[in-house]
Scaffold this motif. Structure first.
Motif, PDB file in Angstrom:
ATOM      1  N   THR A  80       0.772  -1.080  -0.022  1.00 38.25           N
ATOM      2  CA  THR A  80       0.023  -0.021   0.042  1.00 38.25           C
ATOM      3  C   THR A  80       0.788   1.300  -0.089  1.00 38.25           C
ATOM      4  OG1 THR A  80      -1.832  -1.235   1.240  1.00 38.25           O
ATOM      5  CG2 THR A  80      -1.955   1.287   1.124  1.00 38.25           C
ATOM      6  N   PHE A  96       4.146  -5.949  -2.881  1.00 41.83           N
ATOM      7  CA  PHE A  96       3.548  -7.289  -2.751  1.00 41.83           C
ATOM      8  C   PHE A  96       4.567  -8.235  -2.734  1.00 41.83           C
ATOM      9  CE2 PHE A  96       1.126 -11.003  -3.843  1.00 41.83           C
ATOM     10  CZ  PHE A  96       0.380 -11.257  -2.968  1.00 41.83           C
ATOM     11  N   TYR A 332      -0.422  -6.373   6.116  1.00 42.41           N
ATOM     12  CA  TYR A 332      -1.073  -6.496   4.724  1.00 42.41           C
ATOM     13  C   TYR A 332      -2.241  -6.976   5.099  1.00 42.41           C
ATOM     14  CZ  TYR A 332      -2.376  -8.235   0.323  1.00 42.41           C
ATOM     15  OH  TYR A 332      -3.033  -8.479  -1.009  1.00 42.41           O
ATOM     16  N   SER A 333      -2.526  -8.139   5.918  1.00 47.82           N
ATOM     17  CA  SER A 333      -3.925  -8.705   6.027  1.00 47.82           C
ATOM     18  C   SER A 333      -4.762  -7.803   6.921  1.00 47.82           C
ATOM     19  CB  SER A 333      -3.604  -9.792   6.958  1.00 47.82           C
ATOM     20  OG  SER A 333      -2.604 -10.806   6.380  1.00 47.82           O
ATOM     21  N   ARG A 335      -4.952  -4.597   6.315  1.00 41.77           N
ATOM     22  CA  ARG A 335      -5.219  -3.675   5.435  1.00 41.77           C
ATOM     23  C   ARG A 335      -6.077  -4.322   4.360  1.00 41.77           C
ATOM     24  NH1 ARG A 335      -5.238  -3.006   0.059  1.00 41.77           N
ATOM     25  NH2 ARG A 335      -3.044  -4.253   0.157  1.00 41.77           N
ATOM     26  N   ARG A 336      -5.954  -5.580   3.883  1.00 38.79           N
ATOM     27  CA  ARG A 336      -6.430  -6.068   2.828  1.00 38.79           C
ATOM     28  C   ARG A 336      -7.653  -6.672   3.010  1.00 38.79           C
ATOM     29  NH1 ARG A 336      -9.021  -7.915  -0.725  1.00 38.79           N
ATOM     30  NH2 ARG A 336      -8.383  -8.772  -2.601  1.00 38.79           N
ATOM     31  N   TRP A 337      -8.012  -7.251   4.241  1.00 37.73           N
ATOM     32  CA  TRP A 337      -9.173  -8.005   4.496  1.00 37.73           C
ATOM     33  C   TRP A 337      -9.762  -7.197   5.815  1.00 37.73           C
ATOM     34  CZ3 TRP A 337      -5.031 -11.272   3.216  1.00 37.73           C
ATOM     35  CH2 TRP A 337      -4.900 -11.861   1.934  1.00 37.73           C
TER      36      TRP A 337
END
Length: 453
Positions: A80, A96, A332-333, A335-337
């Motif tokens: 991000t 990523f 990341y997790s 933010r992503r989910w």
């Protein structure tokens, strides 16, 4: 980024000191404890050390500063942050890729960290020294199912720290363990330097031998300058997102580099004096730790105690690194989910454990004979992540900061002169040297020119 994830991350910040200590904890790993002393002795002692410092200045520190600047400027996870600063999915894709690399590294690194925990416990109890054939002892352990349990313990400890958050977990954990690591290093260094015959080990480690400086040794120094600072795997970028705007990134870069170097030097002043004092062969890389050094501790007064301290030291160094590696995927997790931190930590650590099980079983275990292209599952995880993904991630950082991000000067906070020097290094020097790291670590240089291990 969703509102929930944004609010969660907005409240997560390092203090100035906590950030530097946590970043040093990420950089100081098992590679510093055994690889740096080993390659320094093998490739010219103090002469190699000088080349390593030059490489650190030319590629290590410039890329480190660039990663932290992207993290703080983008205020997101490794993917991000790129996108927030560029609005370009291509750069986000490179971010990523670094998340994938850190996940892969953690999946096999936790296995090795588990070895250190087991050996520490066995040394303190004395059971490690019951059988003097230490190579066979390690082989029997690695060939069993026990590494899976110790791998799970490492990930449980790591997950417990990460789930507690940035300031309450990662920072607090490192503030205790990094000074503790330094104390253990000093105690063991004093013990090693006072052993009869230790002087020969110090000479092997630090005496300059310029005849050993070859293209291969220079490339080894360059590669270690890159890998020793946890570059290309998203850890410093992720940690940078938690840094206060008032923190000087330039000063932090110097402090992290100096801390990483200090810990590696102290490790060398433990391993080589101890090895030479007991007539052991120091040029065995990782095998030195688990199959050779136990013989030295067995012959040493209070050896079980000092051996326990040594493996405890290794375990601390390993787990401070696993914490930063897990945080990359957890950020990341979240933010992503839109996962909560505890949920993201539990799911990510579990996935990492499952991916790592074959790695635990492929070092002399049931999957040890499953070799593809000359490499086991463990070796392939290491090769793909360390030798391909990390250099590509580091190259992406240099190109993004050097050419794509126009307002990078506002974030790094350097004086006009130092900013121009840094920008020259990031634009023209570091990318070329990172490509050299990639060509060397993948074996391409060895095929073309015969330069290699």
């Amino acid at each position: 980024m969703t509102k929930q994830a944004s609010e969660s991350r907005a409240g997560e910040r390092f203090s100035s000191t906590g950030f530097i200590i946590a970043a040093i904890g990420s950089a100081v790993g098992l590679g510093n404890m055994w690889k740096f002393p080993y390659i320094t002795g093998k490739y010219g002692g103090a002469a190699f050390f000088l080349v390593f410092i030059i490489c650190l200045l030319l590629v290590g520190l410039p890329v480190l500063l660039a990663e932290m600047a992207i993290g703080r400027g983008g205020r997101g996870d490794a993917a991000t942050s790129f996108r927030n600063l560029s609005r370009n999915k291509v750069w986000s894709g490179f971010g990523f890729l670094s998340i994938v690399g850190s996940f892969m590294i953690l999946s096999f690194y936790a296995v090795v960290a588990g070895w250190t925990l087991k050996y520490g416990l066995q040394s303190f109890t004395g059971s490690l020294y019951a059988n003097p054939d230490y190579a066979a002892v390690f082989g029997a352990y690695a060939g069993s199912l026990q590494p899976i349990a110790w791998q799970a313990l490492v990930l449980l400890l790591t997950g417990w720290v990460v789930a507690r958050g940035v300031s309450g977990g990662i920072e607090s954990f490192n503030k205790v363990l990094i000074p503790g690591l330094l104390i253990l290093l000093i105690i063991l260094m004093i013990r090693g330097l006072t052993l009869p015959g230790a002087g020969a080990g110090v000479s092997f480690f630090l005496e300059p031998d310029f005849s050993k400086l070859t293209p291969t040794s220079i490339l080894v120094a360059l590669g270690h300058a890159f890998f020793s600072l946890s570059l290309g795997m998203g850890t410093m970028l992720t940690y940078g997102a938690y840094v206060d705007r008032r923190q000087s990134l330039g000063s932090a870069t110097l402090a992290i580099g100096a801390g990483d170097l200090l810990y590696a030097l102290l490790a060398g002043l433990i391993i080589f004096p101890t090895s030479f004092a007991f007539g052991l062969e120091p040029a065995q890389g990782p095998g030195l730790i688990f199959a050779v050094l136990p013989a030295a501790f067995a012959s040493m007064p209070l050896g079980a105690f000092f051996g326990g301290l040594f493996f405890l030291l290794l375990a601390i160094a390993a787990i401070t690194s696993t914490v930063s590696l897990l945080e990359v995927s957890v950020a990341y997790s979240m933010r992503r989910w839109s996962f909560s931190r505890p949920k993201a930590t539990a799911l990510t650590a579990t996935a990492c454990f499952l991916v790592g099980i074959p790695a635990a079983l492929s070092v002399g275990g049931p999957l040890g004979d499953l070799v593809i292209g000359g490499r086991t599952y463990f070796d392939w995880l290491d090769f793909i992540a360390s030798n391909i993904i990390l250099p590509l991630g580091g190259l992406a950082v240099t190109l993004f900061v050097g050419y794509a991000w126009k307002r990078v000067g506002d974030e790094v906070g350097l004086s006009a002169l130092w900013f121009r020097i840094w920008l020259i290094l990031v634009r023209y020097v570091a990318p070329v040297l990172v490509v050299f790291v990639f060509l060397f670590s993948t074996g391409i240089f060895r095929v073309l020119f015969g330069w290699g291990e």
